[in-house]
Each structure stands twice: as structure tokens, then as C-alpha cells.
Scaffold this motif. Structure first.
Motif, PDB file in Angstrom:
ATOM      1  N   UNK A 264      -3.308  -0.318 -16.609  1.00 55.06           N
ATOM      2  CA  UNK A 264      -3.907  -0.260 -15.360  1.00 55.06           C
ATOM      3  C   UNK A 264      -3.359   0.873 -14.296  1.00 55.06           C
ATOM      4  N   UNK A 265      -4.198   1.190 -13.339  1.00 57.45           N
ATOM      5  CA  UNK A 265      -3.616   2.085 -12.372  1.00 57.45           C
ATOM      6  C   UNK A 265      -3.947   1.488 -11.022  1.00 57.45           C
ATOM      7  N   UNK A 266      -2.812   1.664 -10.258  1.00 57.59           N
ATOM      8  CA  UNK A 266      -3.013   1.121  -8.817  1.00 57.59           C
ATOM      9  C   UNK A 266      -2.914   2.463  -7.803  1.00 57.59           C
ATOM     10  N   UNK A 267      -4.186   2.475  -7.167  1.00 56.65           N
ATOM     11  CA  UNK A 267      -4.156   3.498  -5.973  1.00 56.65           C
ATOM     12  C   UNK A 267      -3.877   3.341  -4.828  1.00 56.65           C
ATOM     13  N   UNK A 268      -3.044   3.778  -4.176  1.00 51.99           N
ATOM     14  CA  UNK A 268      -2.225   3.120  -2.950  1.00 51.99           C
ATOM     15  C   UNK A 268      -2.137   4.470  -1.896  1.00 51.99           C
ATOM     16  N   UNK A 269      -1.811   4.344  -0.520  1.00 54.49           N
ATOM     17  CA  UNK A 269      -1.316   5.086   0.299  1.00 54.49           C
ATOM     18  C   UNK A 269      -0.305   4.765   1.239  1.00 54.49           C
ATOM     19  N   UNK A 270       0.486   5.775   1.580  1.00 57.33           N
ATOM     20  CA  UNK A 270       1.502   5.653   2.522  1.00 57.33           C
ATOM     21  C   UNK A 270       1.020   5.900   4.023  1.00 57.33           C
ATOM     22  N   UNK A 271       1.543   5.334   4.914  1.00 59.51           N
ATOM     23  CA  UNK A 271       1.134   5.422   6.274  1.00 59.51           C
ATOM     24  C   UNK A 271       0.396   4.403   7.029  1.00 59.51           C
ATOM     25  N   UNK A 272      -0.178   4.975   7.880  1.00 57.24           N
ATOM     26  CA  UNK A 272      -1.040   4.386   8.881  1.00 57.24           C
ATOM     27  C   UNK A 272      -2.386   3.672   8.172  1.00 57.24           C
TER      28      UNK A 272
ATOM     29  N   UNK B 159      -8.999   0.817 -12.572  1.00 54.59           N
ATOM     30  CA  UNK B 159      -7.979   1.229 -11.173  1.00 54.59           C
ATOM     31  C   UNK B 159      -8.365   0.352 -10.051  1.00 54.59           C
ATOM     32  N   UNK B 160      -7.162  -0.357  -9.485  1.00 57.49           N
ATOM     33  CA  UNK B 160      -7.171  -1.161  -8.466  1.00 57.49           C
ATOM     34  C   UNK B 160      -6.765  -0.434  -7.395  1.00 57.49           C
TER      35      UNK B 160
END
Length: 247
Positions: free
Chosen positions: A48-56, A97-98
Motif C-alpha cells: 500500500x502507498x500513502x500519498x501525503x504532503x508537507x506544509x499548509x 494508494x491512500x
């Protein structure tokens, strides 16, 4: 700054996007994200892949200023192709993908989460397509996977956004949590998926993609043709040049 990967749990690959201040991706950023997702999906240890982002916020779409600096069409063509590659990489990733969505998810961000297998969102997350205010078109294909069709049209024409709570009510968001709990909630869902047999989960992903009623690849490329037409006509430049100058 850029795209990074980590292994926060057994069978899980975390792909994080960080392009401050608002995660508006340059052309190369879309290609880098696509490559990270494809590499994770090809890894036999990943389930499984987790797609995330840093920041605002999760994603503010393409880097409009990069386009404004280009006197030709190279940046537009690059953004079109890069977005297509990144959106396709989410959809075609060999494992689920989550998407872990914090803050704003706009433009190209909708293309990413609309092609994801599941979405976990923070309670301050908003989703929308401000494309008509940016001299562009596209990603209605993906917004239509998140909200009912007539709501998609109204959101698209008005450039308004929908909240995470509204998407939860429509059934397109798995869970809404406080921002400080987002990563753990996404990893919890990913961990449950990753406990399945790796071979079987890949078969399941391929099978579910195979029964989708809409070909997301063809549909999105069709939309992109109108984006290019808007640029050739000159209307895109006229609208895009107002970016950052709104009263």
C-alpha cells in the motif's frame, strides 16, 4: 523541497510532496511524483502507498508562475504531460494508494486524490477546481469521482470548494480527522490494507481498475485538449495574467 519516500510500516510506502509555500508543483515535480509512485508500486515488498504532503495544504495544482515566465507553450505542454503522468501513476499504481489530504486540495490535487483508492482527510481540508479562474480546464474527470455529477458541474463552473465533511457525506472520503491525527489515520488504513496478501492485493487493484465505468486516462486527455485550445485562442493568457492580482 521535492518528493520523498519513506517506509513507516511493514508493507507501506509513504510518498510525501513538499514544494513550499503552497505545493504548487513545477513541471519536473509532477514527473518526479509519478516516478516515485511507480517505483513504490513495482516494489514487491510494498502492499500500500500513502500519498501525503508537507506544509499548509495538500496541493495547489500547477505552478502558474512557471507558465507566466514562459513566452511559448513549453511550460503548458510540460504541465499537461506531467499532470497526466502523475495522475496515471496514482491510478495505475500496482497497489492501493491512500491519499492523506490536509488543507487545500485544488486543481492538480483533485487529479491525484480523484484517482486514489481511498482518501483520509483532515477536518480543515477543502477540495475544488479553480481552473476557470486560472485560464485552464481539466480534472472534471477526477472531481466527478468525488461528488455527484450535478454538484461536480456547479463546483466546476463556480470554482467553489467542497469540505472534507461534505465529501465524507458523499462517501468519497474514508475518514475525517483533526489535522494532527491525519498521518496516523492514513497509516492505520494503509496498515490494514498492507496486511493482505501482496499478490492478491495487486490482483484486486487490477480487477477494480478493470471494471471502472469511465476510462480516466482517455477522459482526462480529452479535457486537456480544451486547455490547449484556450491557450491558442489567447483567453488563457488573459485570465491567467490576473492570477495574484485579484482585488
Amino acid at each position: 523541497m521535492g518528493v520523498s519516500t519513506a517506509r513507516p510500516g511493514n508493507g507501506i510506502c509513504l510518498v510525501t510532496v513538499a514544494y513550499p509555500p503552497v505545493n504548487a508543483l513545477p513541471v519536473q515535480g509532477w514527473y518526479d511524483l509519478a516516478e516515485a509512485l511507480r517505483t513504490a508500486g513495482r516494489d514487491p515488498e510494498v502492499r500500500c502507498v500513502v500519498l501525503a504532503a508537507a506544509g499548509r495544504g495538500f496541493n495547489a495544482g500547477v505552478d502558474i508562475k512557471e507558465m507566466q515566465r514562459d513566452t511559448g507553450h513549453d511550460a503548458l505542454i510540460g504541465a499537461n504531460r506531467g499532470c497526466y503522468e502523475a495522475f496515471s501513476a496514482v491510478y495505475d499504481c500496482e497497489v492501493p494508494v491512500v491519499a492523506a489530504v490536509n488543507g487545500f486540495c485544488l486543481g492538480g490535487g483533485i487529479g491525484l486524490v480523484g484517482n486514489a483508492d481511498a482518501i483520509v482527510a483532515s477536518d480543515d481540508a477543502t477540495f475544488g477546481l479553480p481552473e476557470l479562474d486560472r485560464g485552464a480546464l481539466g480534472a472534471a474527470t477526477h472531481l466527478a469521482r468525488l461528488v455527484p455529477h450535478h454538484l461536480m458541474r456547479a463546483l466546476y463552473y463556480t470554482s467553489r470548494t467542497a469540505t472534507a465533511a461534505e465529501l465524507l457525506a458523499h462517501g468519497s472520503v474514508w475518514k475525517v480527522v483533526p489535522r494532527e491525527e491525519l498521518r496516523d489515520a492514513a497509516l492505520e488504513l494503509a496498515g490494514e490494507i498492507a496486511r493482505k496478501d501482496g499478490y492478491l492485493i495487486r490482483l484486486a487493484k487490477a480487477a477494480i481498475n478493470g471494471i471502472d465505468p469511465v476510462d480516466v486516462h482517455r477522459s482526462y486527455r480529452f479535457e486537456q485538449g480544451f486547455t490547449f485550445e484556450a491557450n491558442l485562442s489567447g483567453v488563457a493568457d488573459r485570465v491567467r495574467d490576473t492570477f495574484g492580482k485579484e482585488a
